[in-house]
Design a protein around this motif. Structure first.
Motif, mmCIF file in Angstrom:
data_model
loop_
_atom_site.group_PDB
_atom_site.id
_atom_site.type_symbol
_atom_site.label_atom_id
_atom_site.label_comp_id
_atom_site.label_asym_id
_atom_site.label_seq_id
_atom_site.Cartn_x
_atom_site.Cartn_y
_atom_site.Cartn_z
ATOM 1 N N GLN A 94 88.154 34.525 52.182
ATOM 2 C CA GLN A 94 88.566 34.959 53.510
ATOM 3 C C GLN A 94 89.886 35.726 53.455
ATOM 4 O OE1 GLN A 94 88.633 31.262 55.668
ATOM 5 N NE2 GLN A 94 86.444 31.325 56.147
ATOM 6 N N GLU A 254 85.183 39.686 60.986
ATOM 7 C CA GLU A 254 84.203 38.851 60.290
ATOM 8 C C GLU A 254 83.131 39.707 59.633
ATOM 9 O OE1 GLU A 254 81.212 35.017 60.964
ATOM 10 O OE2 GLU A 254 81.973 36.123 62.698
ATOM 11 N N ILE A 256 79.461 39.490 58.190
ATOM 12 C CA ILE A 256 78.334 38.586 58.427
ATOM 13 C C ILE A 256 77.143 39.042 57.593
ATOM 14 C CG2 ILE A 256 76.864 37.544 60.190
ATOM 15 C CD1 ILE A 256 78.944 38.612 62.260
ATOM 16 N N ARG A 268 78.506 36.078 68.968
ATOM 17 C CA ARG A 268 79.748 36.596 68.390
ATOM 18 C C ARG A 268 80.323 37.731 69.228
ATOM 19 N NH1 ARG A 268 77.216 34.107 64.210
ATOM 20 N NH2 ARG A 268 78.464 33.500 62.385
ATOM 21 N N SER A 277 88.001 37.174 69.022
ATOM 22 C CA SER A 277 87.546 36.752 67.707
ATOM 23 C C SER A 277 86.094 36.326 67.821
ATOM 24 C CB SER A 277 88.396 35.593 67.184
ATOM 25 O OG SER A 277 87.876 35.085 65.966
ATOM 26 N N THR A 278 85.388 36.361 66.693
ATOM 27 C CA THR A 278 83.977 35.958 66.715
ATOM 28 C C THR A 278 83.819 34.438 66.837
ATOM 29 O OG1 THR A 278 83.936 35.911 64.297
ATOM 30 C CG2 THR A 278 83.201 37.943 65.385
ATOM 31 N N GLN A 279 84.908 33.705 66.578
ATOM 32 C CA GLN A 279 84.895 32.246 66.688
ATOM 33 C C GLN A 279 86.033 31.839 67.636
ATOM 34 O OE1 GLN A 279 82.518 30.454 65.228
ATOM 35 N NE2 GLN A 279 81.652 32.152 64.067
#
Length: 281
Positions: A94, A254, A256, A268, A277-279
């Motif tokens: 990451q 991100e 994916i 997302r 953010s995707t999360q």
């Protein structure tokens, strides 16, 4: 433990003390306490250094059963180590991805030669790396079509990433050229993924002809350097981000991998709008 230095040092102290006492009763001493200590210290220096302790070689017949017994006493130890290793590697990956995302952000989201469908001014951008001969990409086309149809604020960037065959490279070259015309690239894109058999130059040229383009002109221009440069740009981004398969999506920061389905992509995208953010926590 070699006690000789300690014993000699004690002897030196005793001799020096005794000699000091005797010197009080002698008017002209031949030596003194300092001299005695110097002599003893010289003796100490001449003593051989103590030998280092000998370490016996590890006998596998002894060591291996010990290791086995230790592991068997806690059978879940290896599982915990595996999980810890995976967590460490994931964090490191990451971190590398974030560094690469920052370095290649313009190339990912703002390349002048990129293929854009959907809303060019959308508030969320979905990037897809694809190969025309990728079965998973073919299965994911309806997902992308649904997202574009239902979300008027979604911007989609398609990155030609031909990695499966030379035929994929030829089709990608045609695709790059089609995207630079006034033809309907999205219709061309869907036509290639709905064709039967392997997608090659002939199928790509035929799909382009159905959009009113000249097959002869396109074939003559397939080898142009700027076409190759566009595809090379996708390779460079993929290498930096560790992208090795198709389809691979990018939303926000991100990466994916895989055809995760419309619902996961939709979630997302919604998170990007909600929290950037995707999360979302």
């Amino acid at each position: 433990m070699n006690r000789l230095p300690i014993v000699l040092a004690a002897v030196a102290g005793i001799l020096a003390g005794a000699l000091g006492f005797s010197l009080l009763n002698q008017p002209k001493p031949e030596t003194d306490a300092v001299a005695v200590r110097a002599i003893v210290e010289q003796v100490l220096a001449e003593q051989p250094a103590p030998e280092a302790p000998q370490v016996a070689a590890l006998d596998p017949t002894v060591l291996n059963p010990m290791i086995e017994d230790y592991l068997m006493s806690d059978p879940k130890l290896l599982q915990r180590l595996s999980v810890a290793l995976e967590d460490t590697l994931r964090v490191e990956e990451q971190e590398r991805t974030q560094v690469a995302m920052a370095e290649f952000r313009d190339a990912i989201f703002n390349a002048p030669d990129q293929i854009v469908i959907g809303n060019p001014d959308g508030d969320v951008t979905l990037v897809e790396f694809f190969d025309y001969n990728c079965g998973y990409c073919r299965a994911a086309v309806p997902d992308l079509a649904a997202l574009i149809a239902e979300d008027p604020n979604l911007k989609v960037i398609l990155k030609e990433f031909p990695i499966l065959s030379n035929e994929s490279i030829d089709a990608a070259r045609v695709g790059v050229l089609v995207s630079r015309t006034d033809a309907d690239y999205w219709a061309f894109h869907q036509a290639l993924f709905s064709s039967r058999g392997k997608v090659d130059k002939a199928i790509a040229l035929q799909a382009a002809a159905e959009q009113g383009l000249s097959q002869v002109d396109l074939e003559l221009r397939m080898g142009e350097e700027n076409v190759a440069r566009t595809i090379q740009g996708s390779y460079e981004i993929a290498q930096a981000l560790g992208i090795t398969g198709t389809p691979t999506y990018i939303i926000g920061n991100e990466v994916i991998p895989g055809a995760i389905g419309a619902d996961e992509l939709r979630s997302r995208i919604a998170n990007m709008r909600a929290c950037g953010s995707t999360q979302c926590s």
